[in-house]
Write a protein that holds these residues in place. Sequence first.
Motif, PDB file in Angstrom:
ATOM      1  N   MET A   1      32.935 -38.900  20.139  1.00  0.00           N
ATOM      2  CA  MET A   1      31.964 -39.114  21.161  1.00  0.00           C
ATOM      3  C   MET A   1      31.665 -37.724  21.960  1.00  0.00           C
ATOM      4  SD  MET A   1      31.599 -41.664  24.437  1.00  0.00           S
ATOM      5  CE  MET A   1      32.130 -40.857  25.761  1.00  0.00           C
ATOM      6  N   GLU A   2      30.762 -37.305  22.186  1.00  0.00           N
ATOM      7  CA  GLU A   2      30.142 -36.263  22.461  1.00  0.00           C
ATOM      8  C   GLU A   2      30.348 -36.011  24.155  1.00  0.00           C
ATOM      9  OE1 GLU A   2      25.821 -33.658  22.922  1.00  0.00           O
ATOM     10  OE2 GLU A   2      26.226 -34.604  21.048  1.00  0.00           O
ATOM     11  N   GLN A   3      30.750 -34.768  24.581  1.00  0.00           N
ATOM     12  CA  GLN A   3      31.234 -34.718  25.902  1.00  0.00           C
ATOM     13  C   GLN A   3      29.871 -34.880  26.733  1.00  0.00           C
ATOM     14  OE1 GLN A   3      34.035 -34.438  26.896  1.00  0.00           O
ATOM     15  NE2 GLN A   3      33.995 -33.764  28.744  1.00  0.00           N
ATOM     16  N   LEU A   4      29.965 -35.491  27.912  1.00  0.00           N
ATOM     17  CA  LEU A   4      28.812 -35.708  28.912  1.00  0.00           C
ATOM     18  C   LEU A   4      28.928 -34.463  29.936  1.00  0.00           C
ATOM     19  CD1 LEU A   4      26.970 -37.831  30.281  1.00  0.00           C
ATOM     20  CD2 LEU A   4      28.746 -38.555  31.680  1.00  0.00           C
ATOM     21  N   THR A   5      27.908 -33.731  29.914  1.00  0.00           N
ATOM     22  CA  THR A   5      27.742 -32.687  30.741  1.00  0.00           C
ATOM     23  C   THR A   5      27.036 -32.972  32.287  1.00  0.00           C
ATOM     24  OG1 THR A   5      25.708 -31.854  29.984  1.00  0.00           O
ATOM     25  CG2 THR A   5      27.853 -31.301  28.585  1.00  0.00           C
ATOM     26  N   LEU A   6      26.880 -31.815  32.945  1.00  0.00           N
ATOM     27  CA  LEU A   6      26.148 -31.841  34.236  1.00  0.00           C
ATOM     28  C   LEU A   6      24.584 -32.343  33.949  1.00  0.00           C
ATOM     29  CD1 LEU A   6      27.725 -29.410  36.647  1.00  0.00           C
ATOM     30  CD2 LEU A   6      27.858 -31.818  36.817  1.00  0.00           C
ATOM     31  N   THR A   7      24.084 -31.676  32.767  1.00  0.00           N
ATOM     32  CA  THR A   7      22.638 -31.759  32.515  1.00  0.00           C
ATOM     33  C   THR A   7      22.247 -33.319  32.107  1.00  0.00           C
ATOM     34  OG1 THR A   7      23.123 -30.996  30.438  1.00  0.00           O
ATOM     35  CG2 THR A   7      22.540 -29.186  31.939  1.00  0.00           C
ATOM     36  N   THR A   8      23.149 -33.753  31.616  1.00  0.00           N
ATOM     37  CA  THR A   8      22.923 -35.182  31.095  1.00  0.00           C
ATOM     38  C   THR A   8      22.217 -36.194  32.143  1.00  0.00           C
ATOM     39  OG1 THR A   8      24.303 -35.169  29.330  1.00  0.00           O
ATOM     40  CG2 THR A   8      23.363 -37.184  29.794  1.00  0.00           C
ATOM     41  N   PRO A   9      23.057 -36.594  33.134  1.00  0.00           N
ATOM     42  CA  PRO A   9      22.865 -37.399  34.300  1.00  0.00           C
ATOM     43  C   PRO A   9      21.448 -36.483  35.047  1.00  0.00           C
ATOM     44  CG  PRO A   9      24.877 -36.539  34.995  1.00  0.00           C
ATOM     45  CD  PRO A   9      24.432 -36.036  33.513  1.00  0.00           C
ATOM     46  N   ALA A  10      21.460 -35.185  35.153  1.00  0.00           N
ATOM     47  CA  ALA A  10      20.471 -34.355  35.800  1.00  0.00           C
ATOM     48  C   ALA A  10      19.072 -34.657  35.218  1.00  0.00           C
ATOM     49  CB  ALA A  10      20.779 -33.005  36.049  1.00  0.00           C
ATOM     50  N   LEU A  11      19.188 -35.063  34.002  1.00  0.00           N
ATOM     51  CA  LEU A  11      17.629 -35.308  33.347  1.00  0.00           C
ATOM     52  C   LEU A  11      17.019 -36.507  33.766  1.00  0.00           C
ATOM     53  CD1 LEU A  11      18.724 -34.612  29.537  1.00  0.00           C
ATOM     54  CD2 LEU A  11      17.111 -33.175  30.962  1.00  0.00           C
ATOM     55  N   LEU A  12      17.888 -37.484  34.279  1.00  0.00           N
ATOM     56  CA  LEU A  12      17.232 -38.733  34.788  1.00  0.00           C
ATOM     57  C   LEU A  12      16.551 -38.499  35.963  1.00  0.00           C
ATOM     58  CD1 LEU A  12      19.635 -41.320  33.642  1.00  0.00           C
ATOM     59  CD2 LEU A  12      17.469 -40.972  32.753  1.00  0.00           C
ATOM     60  N   PHE A  13      16.941 -37.328  36.757  1.00  0.00           N
ATOM     61  CA  PHE A  13      16.483 -37.128  38.058  1.00  0.00           C
ATOM     62  C   PHE A  13      14.991 -37.101  38.267  1.00  0.00           C
ATOM     63  CE2 PHE A  13      19.610 -35.373  41.458  1.00  0.00           C
ATOM     64  CZ  PHE A  13      20.692 -36.172  40.613  1.00  0.00           C
ATOM     65  N   SER A  14      14.381 -36.605  37.381  1.00  0.00           N
ATOM     66  CA  SER A  14      12.751 -36.576  37.566  1.00  0.00           C
ATOM     67  C   SER A  14      12.260 -37.669  37.192  1.00  0.00           C
ATOM     68  CB  SER A  14      12.392 -35.282  36.519  1.00  0.00           C
ATOM     69  OG  SER A  14      12.617 -35.414  35.231  1.00  0.00           O
ATOM     70  N   ALA A  15      12.734 -38.395  35.847  1.00  0.00           N
ATOM     71  CA  ALA A  15      12.370 -39.899  35.382  1.00  0.00           C
ATOM     72  C   ALA A  15      12.292 -40.759  36.617  1.00  0.00           C
ATOM     73  CB  ALA A  15      13.099 -40.301  34.234  1.00  0.00           C
ATOM     74  N   ILE A  16      13.427 -40.870  37.238  1.00  0.00           N
ATOM     75  CA  ILE A  16      14.175 -41.791  38.084  1.00  0.00           C
ATOM     76  C   ILE A  16      13.080 -41.510  39.413  1.00  0.00           C
ATOM     77  CG2 ILE A  16      15.797 -42.920  39.846  1.00  0.00           C
ATOM     78  CD1 ILE A  16      17.577 -42.438  37.628  1.00  0.00           C
ATOM     79  N   SER A  17      12.910 -40.289  39.756  1.00  0.00           N
ATOM     80  CA  SER A  17      12.015 -39.968  40.995  1.00  0.00           C
ATOM     81  C   SER A  17      10.539 -40.427  40.616  1.00  0.00           C
ATOM     82  CB  SER A  17      12.088 -38.199  41.088  1.00  0.00           C
ATOM     83  OG  SER A  17      13.248 -37.973  41.478  1.00  0.00           O
ATOM     84  N   LEU A  18      10.049 -40.252  39.361  1.00  0.00           N
ATOM     85  CA  LEU A  18       8.536 -41.032  39.314  1.00  0.00           C
ATOM     86  C   LEU A  18       8.471 -42.268  39.286  1.00  0.00           C
ATOM     87  CD1 LEU A  18       7.729 -38.030  36.363  1.00  0.00           C
ATOM     88  CD2 LEU A  18       6.669 -38.233  38.603  1.00  0.00           C
ATOM     89  N   ILE A  19       9.668 -42.956  38.677  1.00  0.00           N
ATOM     90  CA  ILE A  19       9.720 -44.429  38.778  1.00  0.00           C
ATOM     91  C   ILE A  19       9.613 -44.756  40.273  1.00  0.00           C
ATOM     92  CG2 ILE A  19      11.073 -46.546  38.285  1.00  0.00           C
ATOM     93  CD1 ILE A  19      11.947 -45.030  35.603  1.00  0.00           C
ATOM     94  N   MET A  20      10.361 -44.225  41.154  1.00  0.00           N
ATOM     95  CA  MET A  20      10.548 -44.618  42.315  1.00  0.00           C
ATOM     96  C   MET A  20       9.119 -44.320  43.089  1.00  0.00           C
ATOM     97  SD  MET A  20      13.152 -45.961  42.499  1.00  0.00           S
ATOM     98  CE  MET A  20      13.159 -46.457  44.143  1.00  0.00           C
ATOM     99  N   LEU A  21       8.582 -43.215  42.790  1.00  0.00           N
ATOM    100  CA  LEU A  21       7.140 -43.075  43.322  1.00  0.00           C
ATOM    101  C   LEU A  21       6.061 -43.993  42.987  1.00  0.00           C
ATOM    102  CD1 LEU A  21       5.302 -41.086  44.802  1.00  0.00           C
ATOM    103  CD2 LEU A  21       4.915 -39.819  42.812  1.00  0.00           C
ATOM    104  N   ALA A  22       6.226 -44.490  41.681  1.00  0.00           N
ATOM    105  CA  ALA A  22       5.340 -45.727  41.055  1.00  0.00           C
ATOM    106  C   ALA A  22       5.837 -46.984  41.854  1.00  0.00           C
ATOM    107  CB  ALA A  22       5.543 -45.888  39.857  1.00  0.00           C
ATOM    108  N   TYR A  23       7.104 -47.135  41.870  1.00  0.00           N
ATOM    109  CA  TYR A  23       7.414 -48.608  42.672  1.00  0.00           C
ATOM    110  C   TYR A  23       7.093 -48.368  44.174  1.00  0.00           C
ATOM    111  CZ  TYR A  23      10.854 -49.505  38.970  1.00  0.00           C
ATOM    112  OH  TYR A  23      11.215 -49.764  37.891  1.00  0.00           O
ATOM    113  N   THR A  24       7.181 -47.116  44.933  1.00  0.00           N
ATOM    114  CA  THR A  24       6.653 -47.105  46.431  1.00  0.00           C
ATOM    115  C   THR A  24       5.288 -47.451  46.461  1.00  0.00           C
ATOM    116  OG1 THR A  24       8.539 -45.827  46.822  1.00  0.00           O
ATOM    117  CG2 THR A  24       6.631 -45.535  48.448  1.00  0.00           C
ATOM    118  N   ASN A  25       4.423 -46.830  45.552  1.00  0.00           N
ATOM    119  CA  ASN A  25       2.961 -47.009  45.522  1.00  0.00           C
ATOM    120  C   ASN A  25       2.649 -48.676  45.465  1.00  0.00           C
ATOM    121  OD1 ASN A  25       2.358 -44.248  45.839  1.00  0.00           O
ATOM    122  ND2 ASN A  25       2.104 -43.753  43.514  1.00  0.00           N
ATOM    123  N   ARG A  26       3.285 -49.256  44.519  1.00  0.00           N
ATOM    124  CA  ARG A  26       3.266 -50.807  44.418  1.00  0.00           C
ATOM    125  C   ARG A  26       3.479 -51.215  45.583  1.00  0.00           C
ATOM    126  NH1 ARG A  26       2.637 -51.538  38.794  1.00  0.00           N
ATOM    127  NH2 ARG A  26       3.009 -53.817  39.037  1.00  0.00           N
TER     128      ARG A  26
END
Length: 131
Positions: A1-26
């Motif tokens: 298994m490949e090592q989990l680095t700080l950048t892996t969860p950080a990649l989800l920040f922008s995706a989740i932020s955009l999703i949350m913006l869409a949810y808030t607009n709804r």
Amino acid sequence: MEQLTLTTPALLFSAISLIMLAYTNRFLAYAAVVRNLHDKYLEKKDKQLIKQIKNIKKRLYLTRSMQIFGITSLLLCVLTMFLIYIEQHAIAVWVFGLALILLIFSLAFLIWEIQISVKALEHHISDIENN
């Protein structure tokens, strides 16, 4: 298994932020619809309005669930980064996995909510087509 680095969860920040913006607009759009339906119902106690109010209430609860799962997923991504920082990699992998599962739930609730929204719009269309 490949090592989990700080950048892996950080990649989800922008995706989740955009999703949350869409949810808030709804959510804000639903709030406007609820206020409008409330005013209409006070003017005229129509059974059709009650059906619409029940539908929008269900969609509001789904949107709340979507937001809760999305926010919790983001929090777990931050926790994952902290666990990686303090070199608790085994726990970090499990926490990140849980974050991904919660994000999946959030998106699944979005699909469910969209299905309900489409049905509600179909009822409006059928009213127009029947007249």
